[in-house]
Design a protein around this motif. Structure first.
Motif, PDB file in Angstrom:
ATOM      1  N   GLU A  20       0.852  -1.183   0.000  1.00 27.28           N
ATOM      2  CA  GLU A  20       0.000   0.000   0.000  1.00 27.28           C
ATOM      3  C   GLU A  20       0.891   1.236   0.000  1.00 27.28           C
ATOM      4  O   GLU A  20       1.643   1.475   0.953  1.00 27.28           O
ATOM      5  CB  GLU A  20      -0.942   0.054   1.202  1.00 27.28           C
ATOM      6  N   LEU A  21       0.817   1.993  -1.050  1.00 27.70           N
ATOM      7  CA  LEU A  21       1.566   3.247  -1.150  1.00 27.70           C
ATOM      8  C   LEU A  21       0.593   4.374  -0.859  1.00 27.70           C
ATOM      9  O   LEU A  21      -0.409   4.535  -1.551  1.00 27.70           O
ATOM     10  CB  LEU A  21       2.163   3.406  -2.547  1.00 27.70           C
ATOM     11  N   LYS A  22       0.923   5.165   0.131  1.00 29.69           N
ATOM     12  CA  LYS A  22      -0.016   6.186   0.585  1.00 29.69           C
ATOM     13  C   LYS A  22       0.111   7.491  -0.197  1.00 29.69           C
ATOM     14  O   LYS A  22       1.207   7.914  -0.582  1.00 29.69           O
ATOM     15  CB  LYS A  22       0.183   6.449   2.073  1.00 29.69           C
ATOM     16  N   CYS A  23      -1.047   8.107  -0.394  1.00 29.81           N
ATOM     17  CA  CYS A  23      -1.092   9.406  -1.053  1.00 29.81           C
ATOM     18  C   CYS A  23      -2.259  10.201  -0.476  1.00 29.81           C
ATOM     19  O   CYS A  23      -3.383   9.716  -0.441  1.00 29.81           O
ATOM     20  CB  CYS A  23      -1.290   9.241  -2.559  1.00 29.81           C
ATOM     21  N   ASN A  24      -1.970  11.389  -0.030  1.00 29.20           N
ATOM     22  CA  ASN A  24      -3.017  12.312   0.416  1.00 29.20           C
ATOM     23  C   ASN A  24      -2.901  13.603  -0.377  1.00 29.20           C
ATOM     24  O   ASN A  24      -1.812  13.985  -0.803  1.00 29.20           O
ATOM     25  CB  ASN A  24      -2.889  12.602   1.915  1.00 29.20           C
ATOM     26  N   TYR A  25      -4.020  14.245  -0.574  1.00 25.46           N
ATOM     27  CA  TYR A  25      -3.985  15.457  -1.390  1.00 25.46           C
ATOM     28  C   TYR A  25      -4.741  16.578  -0.715  1.00 25.46           C
ATOM     29  O   TYR A  25      -5.550  16.369   0.181  1.00 25.46           O
ATOM     30  CB  TYR A  25      -4.567  15.178  -2.779  1.00 25.46           C
ATOM     31  N   SER A  26      -4.443  17.762  -1.207  1.00 22.30           N
ATOM     32  CA  SER A  26      -5.133  18.954  -0.745  1.00 22.30           C
ATOM     33  C   SER A  26      -5.555  19.735  -1.974  1.00 22.30           C
ATOM     34  O   SER A  26      -4.724  20.111  -2.807  1.00 22.30           O
ATOM     35  CB  SER A  26      -4.198  19.805   0.131  1.00 22.30           C
ATOM     36  N   TYR A  27      -6.852  19.933  -2.093  1.00 21.74           N
ATOM     37  CA  TYR A  27      -7.385  20.674  -3.245  1.00 21.74           C
ATOM     38  C   TYR A  27      -8.806  21.093  -2.917  1.00 21.74           C
ATOM     39  O   TYR A  27      -9.585  20.312  -2.402  1.00 21.74           O
ATOM     40  CB  TYR A  27      -7.364  19.807  -4.504  1.00 21.74           C
TER      41      TYR A  27
END
Lengths: 111, 114
Positions: A20-27
């Protein structure tokens, strides 16, 4: 502001283990999310995008708007999956649809 | 998928000289091309967005007089690093897209300024 966060610089797993490769975003709006992969000595290439909702090379990623995440998963890692993985966001502000990349996670699959 | 070609793939130049990098979309017309810079073991940093026939849009902190971008046709964009210095040494990558479709990446150009 648009931002993509990949908290892990390196993820090392054994062959056959889940990944599991984590990615979080802000938009502020409704972004389009992508995962790009860069194998050793090769160019960056698209792995998958959230709007396609498809599985590529056994990888899947689900957009979770509540958690603003787009984690990349694979149930059984293979050695050939070893590569640099970048999560990217494309918004629709201004005159361009530019891609903003996270810092990348190096996936190392051990035999 | 579509092919984007960058040339040269590797260049070494003397400090103070200018270097031009070409980015071509080989089998499609790219309305937009993007230029990125990648430092060792770091992410791609967007430098500028180039639209055919108009001025490039530079990201904050990128000197437009230092990194000249020209997008004269739908298949060619060029990045010229003017008066290059050792700190400009980096890996430069272009990508091209047609409208809101997938972005395709070039193989990158390794610039070394000595």
């Amino acid at each position: 502001a648009q931002r993509v966060t990949q908290p892990e610089k390196l993820l090392s797993v054994f062959k056959g283990a889940p990944v599991e490769l984590k990615c979080n975003y802000s938009y502020s709006g409704s972004p389009e999310l992508f995962w790009y992969v860069q194998y050793s000595r090769q160019r960056l290439q698209l792995l998958l995008r959230h709007i396609s909702r498809e599985s590529i090379k056994g990888f899947t990623a689900d957009l979770n708007k509540g958690e603003t995440s787009f984690h990349l998963k694979k149930p059984f890692a293979q050695e050939e999956d070893s590569a640099m993985y970048y999560c990217a966001l494309r918004g629709y502000g201004g005159a361009t649809n530019k891609l903003i990349f996270g810092t990348g996670t190096l996936l190392a699959v051990q035999p | 998928g579509a092919v984007v070609s960058q040339h040269p793939s590797r260049v070494i130049c003397k400090s103070g000289t200018s270097v031009k990098i070409e980015c071509r979309s080989l089998d499609f017309q790219a309305t937009t091309m993007f230029w990125y810079r990648q430092f060792p073991k770091q992410s791609l940093m967007l430098m500028a967005t180039s639209n055919e026939g108009s001025k490039a849009t530079y990201e904050q902190g990128v000197e437009k007089d230092k990194f000249l971008i020209n997008h004269a046709s739908l298949t060619l964009s060029t990045l010229t690093v003017t008066s290059a210095h050792p700190e400009d040494s980096s890996f430069y990558i272009c990508s091209a897209s047609l409208g809101s479709t997938e972005a395709f990446f070039g193989q990158g150009t390794r610039l070394t300024v000595v």
